[in-house]
Design a protein around this motif. Structure first.
Motif, PDB file in Angstrom:
ATOM      1  N   SER A 287      13.209  -7.309   7.258  1.00 16.40           N
ATOM      2  CA  SER A 287      12.584  -8.050   6.168  1.00 16.40           C
ATOM      3  C   SER A 287      11.706  -7.168   5.290  1.00 16.40           C
ATOM      4  CB  SER A 287      11.744  -9.204   6.735  1.00 16.40           C
ATOM      5  OG  SER A 287      12.544 -10.074   7.506  1.00 16.40           O
ATOM      6  N   ASN A 288      11.036  -6.200   5.909  1.00 14.60           N
ATOM      7  CA  ASN A 288      10.173  -5.328   5.108  1.00 14.60           C
ATOM      8  C   ASN A 288      10.991  -4.450   4.177  1.00 14.60           C
ATOM      9  OD1 ASN A 288      11.227  -3.754   7.175  1.00 14.60           O
ATOM     10  ND2 ASN A 288       9.273  -2.909   7.835  1.00 14.60           N
ATOM     11  N   LEU A 289      12.144  -3.971   4.637  1.00 16.60           N
ATOM     12  CA  LEU A 289      13.006  -3.174   3.764  1.00 16.60           C
ATOM     13  C   LEU A 289      13.588  -4.038   2.646  1.00 16.60           C
ATOM     14  CD1 LEU A 289      14.923  -0.921   6.328  1.00 16.60           C
ATOM     15  CD2 LEU A 289      12.940  -0.314   4.913  1.00 16.60           C
ATOM     16  N   GLN A 290      13.948  -5.276   2.973  1.00 16.71           N
ATOM     17  CA  GLN A 290      14.444  -6.185   1.942  1.00 16.71           C
ATOM     18  C   GLN A 290      13.367  -6.439   0.894  1.00 16.71           C
ATOM     19  OE1 GLN A 290      15.600  -9.359   4.695  1.00 16.71           O
ATOM     20  NE2 GLN A 290      17.747  -9.090   4.063  1.00 16.71           N
ATOM     21  N   TYR A 291      12.139  -6.638   1.340  1.00 19.54           N
ATOM     22  CA  TYR A 291      11.026  -6.857   0.410  1.00 19.54           C
ATOM     23  C   TYR A 291      10.816  -5.632  -0.480  1.00 19.54           C
ATOM     24  CZ  TYR A 291       6.219  -7.186  -1.268  1.00 19.54           C
ATOM     25  OH  TYR A 291       5.094  -7.192  -2.063  1.00 19.54           O
ATOM     26  N   MET A 292      10.797  -4.459   0.134  1.00 12.79           N
ATOM     27  CA  MET A 292      10.538  -3.252  -0.644  1.00 12.79           C
ATOM     28  C   MET A 292      11.654  -2.945  -1.628  1.00 12.79           C
ATOM     29  SD  MET A 292       8.480  -0.673   1.939  1.00 12.79           S
ATOM     30  CE  MET A 292       9.479  -0.959   3.397  1.00 12.79           C
ATOM     31  N   ARG A 293      12.884  -3.369  -1.325  1.00 11.91           N
ATOM     32  CA  ARG A 293      13.972  -3.169  -2.270  1.00 11.91           C
ATOM     33  C   ARG A 293      13.717  -3.913  -3.579  1.00 11.91           C
ATOM     34  NH1 ARG A 293      15.547   0.386  -3.445  1.00 11.91           N
ATOM     35  NH2 ARG A 293      16.469   1.042  -1.493  1.00 11.91           N
ATOM     36  N   THR A 294      12.949  -4.999  -3.527  1.00 13.37           N
ATOM     37  CA  THR A 294      12.612  -5.737  -4.744  1.00 13.37           C
ATOM     38  C   THR A 294      11.451  -5.101  -5.500  1.00 13.37           C
ATOM     39  OG1 THR A 294      10.969  -7.245  -3.737  1.00 13.37           O
ATOM     40  CG2 THR A 294      13.295  -7.871  -3.567  1.00 13.37           C
ATOM     41  N   LYS A 295      10.793  -4.124  -4.889  1.00 15.89           N
ATOM     42  CA  LYS A 295       9.598  -3.522  -5.481  1.00 15.89           C
ATOM     43  C   LYS A 295       9.781  -2.066  -5.883  1.00 15.89           C
ATOM     44  CE  LYS A 295       7.152  -7.249  -4.773  1.00 15.89           C
ATOM     45  NZ  LYS A 295       6.629  -8.059  -5.903  1.00 15.89           N
ATOM     46  N   THR A 296      10.791  -1.401  -5.330  1.00 14.14           N
ATOM     47  CA  THR A 296      10.915   0.028  -5.581  1.00 14.14           C
ATOM     48  C   THR A 296      12.377   0.458  -5.569  1.00 14.14           C
ATOM     49  OG1 THR A 296      10.220   2.240  -4.863  1.00 14.14           O
ATOM     50  CG2 THR A 296      10.671   0.622  -3.135  1.00 14.14           C
ATOM     51  N   ALA A 297      12.656   1.528  -6.329  1.00 11.56           N
ATOM     52  CA  ALA A 297      13.983   2.143  -6.325  1.00 11.56           C
ATOM     53  C   ALA A 297      14.072   3.280  -5.310  1.00 11.56           C
ATOM     54  CB  ALA A 297      14.315   2.670  -7.719  1.00 11.56           C
TER      55      ALA A 297
ATOM     56  N   ALA B 223       0.833  -1.205   0.000  1.00 13.08           N
ATOM     57  CA  ALA B 223       0.000   0.000   0.000  1.00 13.08           C
ATOM     58  C   ALA B 223       0.863   1.250   0.000  1.00 13.08           C
ATOM     59  CB  ALA B 223      -0.924  -0.008   1.211  1.00 13.08           C
ATOM     60  N   LEU B 224       1.947   1.233   0.781  1.00 12.60           N
ATOM     61  CA  LEU B 224       2.844   2.383   0.825  1.00 12.60           C
ATOM     62  C   LEU B 224       3.522   2.599  -0.520  1.00 12.60           C
ATOM     63  CD1 LEU B 224       4.480   4.609   2.183  1.00 12.60           C
ATOM     64  CD2 LEU B 224       6.052   2.844   3.021  1.00 12.60           C
ATOM     65  N   ILE B 225       4.064   1.540  -1.095  1.00 15.61           N
ATOM     66  CA  ILE B 225       4.764   1.666  -2.378  1.00 15.61           C
ATOM     67  C   ILE B 225       3.835   2.182  -3.466  1.00 15.61           C
ATOM     68  CG2 ILE B 225       5.859   0.334  -4.220  1.00 15.61           C
ATOM     69  CD1 ILE B 225       7.019  -1.451  -1.974  1.00 15.61           C
ATOM     70  N   ALA B 226       2.601   1.702  -3.477  1.00 12.37           N
ATOM     71  CA  ALA B 226       1.639   2.167  -4.489  1.00 12.37           C
ATOM     72  C   ALA B 226       1.410   3.667  -4.364  1.00 12.37           C
ATOM     73  CB  ALA B 226       0.322   1.407  -4.355  1.00 12.37           C
ATOM     74  N   LYS B 227       1.269   4.149  -3.140  1.00  8.13           N
ATOM     75  CA  LYS B 227       1.050   5.588  -2.911  1.00  8.13           C
ATOM     76  C   LYS B 227       2.270   6.397  -3.353  1.00  8.13           C
ATOM     77  CE  LYS B 227      -3.007   5.478  -0.788  1.00  8.13           C
ATOM     78  NZ  LYS B 227      -4.230   6.111  -1.380  1.00  8.13           N
ATOM     79  N   LEU B 228       3.464   5.914  -2.990  1.00  8.91           N
ATOM     80  CA  LEU B 228       4.682   6.649  -3.305  1.00  8.91           C
ATOM     81  C   LEU B 228       4.953   6.667  -4.800  1.00  8.91           C
ATOM     82  CD1 LEU B 228       7.036   5.473  -0.403  1.00  8.91           C
ATOM     83  CD2 LEU B 228       5.742   7.616  -0.578  1.00  8.91           C
ATOM     84  N   HIS B 229       4.737   5.547  -5.469  1.00 10.57           N
ATOM     85  CA  HIS B 229       4.957   5.510  -6.911  1.00 10.57           C
ATOM     86  C   HIS B 229       3.986   6.425  -7.638  1.00 10.57           C
ATOM     87  CE1 HIS B 229       7.256   1.392  -7.070  1.00 10.57           C
ATOM     88  NE2 HIS B 229       7.909   2.344  -6.414  1.00 10.57           N
ATOM     89  N   ALA B 230       2.743   6.452  -7.179  1.00 11.54           N
ATOM     90  CA  ALA B 230       1.745   7.319  -7.811  1.00 11.54           C
ATOM     91  C   ALA B 230       2.103   8.793  -7.641  1.00 11.54           C
ATOM     92  CB  ALA B 230       0.366   7.042  -7.225  1.00 11.54           C
TER      93      ALA B 230
ATOM     94  N   TYR C 249       5.352  10.063  -6.727  1.00  3.74           N
ATOM     95  CA  TYR C 249       6.724  10.469  -7.014  1.00  3.74           C
ATOM     96  C   TYR C 249       7.406   9.657  -8.108  1.00  3.74           C
ATOM     97  CZ  TYR C 249       6.241  12.866  -2.509  1.00  3.74           C
ATOM     98  OH  TYR C 249       5.827  13.668  -1.478  1.00  3.74           O
ATOM     99  N   GLY C 250       6.804   8.541  -8.511  1.00  2.00           N
ATOM    100  CA  GLY C 250       7.452   7.657  -9.457  1.00  2.00           C
ATOM    101  C   GLY C 250       8.365   6.655  -8.768  1.00  2.00           C
ATOM    102  N   ASN C 251       8.779   5.648  -9.527  1.00  2.00           N
ATOM    103  CA  ASN C 251       9.651   4.601  -9.004  1.00  2.00           C
ATOM    104  C   ASN C 251      11.095   4.979  -9.307  1.00  2.00           C
ATOM    105  OD1 ASN C 251      10.880   2.285  -8.135  1.00  2.00           O
ATOM    106  ND2 ASN C 251      10.031   0.953  -9.717  1.00  2.00           N
TER     107      ASN C 251
END
Length: 395
Positions: A232-242, A207-214, A216-218
């Protein structure tokens, strides 16, 4: 940000004295900027630019934390970033609260009956409280934010609402346009393991990544840092966002010899506890630990005693007739900043308060300048105006 308890804007309807304090602080920040406060100098930061001033939970020293009014005041005082701690409502909306519990930062107990409290396990601790995840956004909209720390202004209690992440992003952008500079946001993903148990694995992060990408972009160029005490959450998000991320490093107190004290629940990232990983927070700051963090994060966010050693030697250094944490002997750098920078990792440290937690310093501006001279890349402060003044004084 999760800070242990240690010895962790509309100005209507406000007393004249309070208005005067806020206006004077804002005018001071404006004067500093007009005198060249935004020019970069030769600093010991990773990139040689001025360290960031991060409005910790807004301008929490002046207004109730995590409110749009508090974030706006932080911008007016000169903050580069504003920091929303994020939790999720029952209907899946990201809102800004320091913890999932609403008790200490809102007037929830005067609005809802005690029967709405629940007992849940939070990072291994049984906690009975009004949990945000048991309330819809509509219900939370009926609450007013209150001052969470003793000794700070309470005349604003109940006047401001709990904001959503969408509203905070909109504020950062509109305020950036108004003041003519980019205002970043620094969201903290609070208690991911707990949130996963309520909403499902990584729903919070997605949910956070979707908001941030919308918004600011990836991109790593976005004016955003994502932070967490878990790994673990930061490791996961590294695979989803720059988008850049920061690994927070906690402790519960400082020993007399200056070493951080590590007692649960501030001993380890909680996802390490669940997985049986024996590494402590302190282990993430060893050479091997920093190499590990480098694989998934842009930098580290250690509590400041990890960066500079201060010793309690029972000397009244400021001559006020009593010995407090302000009188600790300041030894100097622990070497963590240098080791992190050698690996290309940023170092953002916390929390600087004019009214508390000055380990080895009675003057909050001098304290921040000490850490800035060591090379920190950013400081979290409840009093953004003091951070701005600290940077300006080093130019």
């Amino acid at each position: 940000m999760s800070t242990p308890l240690k010895p962790k804007t509309s100005l209507t309807r406000k007393p004249v004295s309070a208005v005067f304090t806020l206006v004077c602080a804002t005018l001071a920040a404006t004067f500093i900027a007009a005198c060249g406060g935004n020019d970069d100098g030769n600093f010991a930061t990773l990139n040689g630019k001025a360290p960031l001033v991060i409005g910790h939970r807004g301008a929490a020293g002046f207004l109730p934390e995590h409110t749009l009014e508090g974030y706006k005041l932080a911008v007016e005082q000169g903050a580069d970033f504003i920091e929303p701690d994020l939790v999720m409502t029952k209907d899946g909306v990201l809102i800004a609260r320091h913890e999932p519990m609403l008790d200490s930062t809102t007037n929830v107990a005067t609005v809802f009956p005690a029967s709405r409290k629940t007992t849940r396990m939070l990072d291994g601790e049984s906690t009975t409280a009004y949990f945000a995840n048991d309330f819809t956004l509509a219900e939370i909209r009926t609450l007013g934010a209150i001052q969470a720390r003793a000794g700070r202004p309470t005349e604003y209690n109940g006047l401001y609402k709990v904001p959503t992440l969408d509203e905070i992003i909109a504020l950062a952008k509109s305020e950036g346009t108004r003041v003519g500079r980019t205002i970043g946001i620094y969201p903290e993903v609070k208690h991911s393991t707990y949130m996963a148990g309520i909403f499902g694995a990584n729903m919070f992060e997605d949910a956070l990544i979707a908001k941030l990408h919308a918004a600011y972009g990836n991109t790593a160029d976005a004016p955003v840092f994502i932070q967490s005490f878990e790994v673990s959450n930061l490791q996961y998000m590294r695979t989803k966002t720059a988008i850049r991320s920061i690994q927070l490093i906690d402790a519960d107190d400082v020993n007399a010899d200056g070493t951080p004290s590590l007692v649960a629940p501030y001993r380890q990232p909680y996802d390490f506890v669940v997985k049986g990983d024996k590494r402590l927070f302190s282990d993430l700051l060893t050479p091997a630990g920093l190499d590990f963090v480098k694989t998934y994060a842009t930098g580290i966010g250690p509590w400041k005693p990890y960066l500079a050693t201060t010793v309690a030697d029972n000397v009244d250094r400021n001559g006020d007739g009593k010995v407090t944490i302000n009188d600790r002997k300041v030894i100097g750098s622990t070497g963590v900043i240098e080791a992190a920078h050698a690996r290309g990792l940023l170092v953002h440290t916390w929390t600087f308060r004019n009214d508390a937690s000055g380990y080895g310093f009675a003057d909050p501006k001098a304290e921040m300048q000490f850490y800035m001279k060591l090379g920190v890349d950013g400081v979290f402060t409840d009093f953004p105006i003091t951070g701005v003044q600290a940077v300006a004084g080093l130019r």
